[in-house]
Design a protein around this motif. Structure first.
Motif, mmCIF file in Angstrom:
data_model
loop_
_atom_site.group_PDB
_atom_site.id
_atom_site.type_symbol
_atom_site.label_atom_id
_atom_site.label_comp_id
_atom_site.label_asym_id
_atom_site.label_seq_id
_atom_site.Cartn_x
_atom_site.Cartn_y
_atom_site.Cartn_z
ATOM 1 N N GLY A 30 6.855 -29.053 10.700
ATOM 2 C CA GLY A 30 7.207 -29.487 12.041
ATOM 3 C C GLY A 30 5.978 -29.668 12.891
ATOM 4 N N GLY A 31 6.159 -30.278 14.017
ATOM 5 C CA GLY A 31 5.056 -30.515 14.939
ATOM 6 C C GLY A 31 4.803 -29.282 15.782
ATOM 7 N N GLU A 32 5.117 -29.387 17.063
ATOM 8 C CA GLU A 32 4.906 -28.262 17.972
ATOM 9 C C GLU A 32 5.869 -27.119 17.684
ATOM 10 N N ILE A 33 7.041 -27.451 17.147
ATOM 11 C CA ILE A 33 8.044 -26.436 16.834
ATOM 12 C C ILE A 33 8.259 -26.409 15.326
ATOM 13 N N GLU A 34 8.069 -25.232 14.725
ATOM 14 C CA GLU A 34 8.283 -25.077 13.293
ATOM 15 C C GLU A 34 9.774 -25.059 12.985
ATOM 16 N N CYS A 35 10.137 -25.474 11.784
ATOM 17 C CA CYS A 35 11.518 -25.412 11.324
ATOM 18 C C CYS A 35 12.025 -23.974 11.397
ATOM 19 N N GLY A 36 11.290 -23.044 10.777
ATOM 20 C CA GLY A 36 11.606 -21.626 10.894
ATOM 21 C C GLY A 36 12.708 -21.101 9.989
ATOM 22 N N ARG A 62 7.724 -29.816 3.660
ATOM 23 C CA ARG A 62 6.887 -29.479 2.509
ATOM 24 C C ARG A 62 5.909 -28.338 2.743
ATOM 25 N N ARG A 63 6.000 -27.660 3.868
ATOM 26 C CA ARG A 63 5.029 -26.600 4.165
ATOM 27 C C ARG A 63 5.757 -25.283 4.401
ATOM 28 N N TYR A 64 5.327 -24.238 3.659
ATOM 29 C CA TYR A 64 6.000 -22.944 3.704
ATOM 30 C C TYR A 64 4.997 -21.808 3.826
ATOM 31 N N SER A 65 5.402 -20.775 4.513
ATOM 32 C CA SER A 65 4.652 -19.530 4.540
ATOM 33 C C SER A 65 5.358 -18.601 3.554
ATOM 34 N N ARG A 66 4.602 -18.120 2.544
ATOM 35 C CA ARG A 66 5.201 -17.249 1.534
ATOM 36 C C ARG A 66 4.694 -15.826 1.715
ATOM 37 N N ASN A 67 5.568 -14.877 1.517
ATOM 38 C CA ASN A 67 5.208 -13.467 1.665
ATOM 39 C C ASN A 67 5.618 -12.692 0.427
#
Length: 83
Positions: A30-36, A62-67
């Protein structure tokens, strides 16, 4: 006043085999607001990766934060030598 002297004791840091690790992901596309949107926590990376594939197919994101989370234990190293 009591004084204490502690000698250095080396430790190894190991993954705790008795605890189950956790895997999860969050869509940060997302741009200024992430999908979340989040995958939820799983004990195996497979379901998280499958969730990422499905979410990408449905949204084009296509962009993810993985933990990854686990537990660690410290064990004193046994040193050989004269007593």
């Amino acid at each position: 006043m009591t004084r204490r002297v502690f000698r250095y004791v080396p430790f190894s840091i190991e993954q705790d085999a008795t605890a189950v690790p956790e895997y999860e992901a969050r869509c940060v596309s997302g741009g200024e607001i992430e999908c979340g949107v989040e995958s939820g926590a799983y004990n195996d990376p497979g379901p998280v990766e499958e969730w990422q594939r499905r979410h990408t197919q449905e949204t084009g994101h296509r962009r993810y934060s993985r933990n990854f989370g686990d537990y660690a234990v410290l064990r004193p190293l046994v040193c050989g030598g004269a007593s």
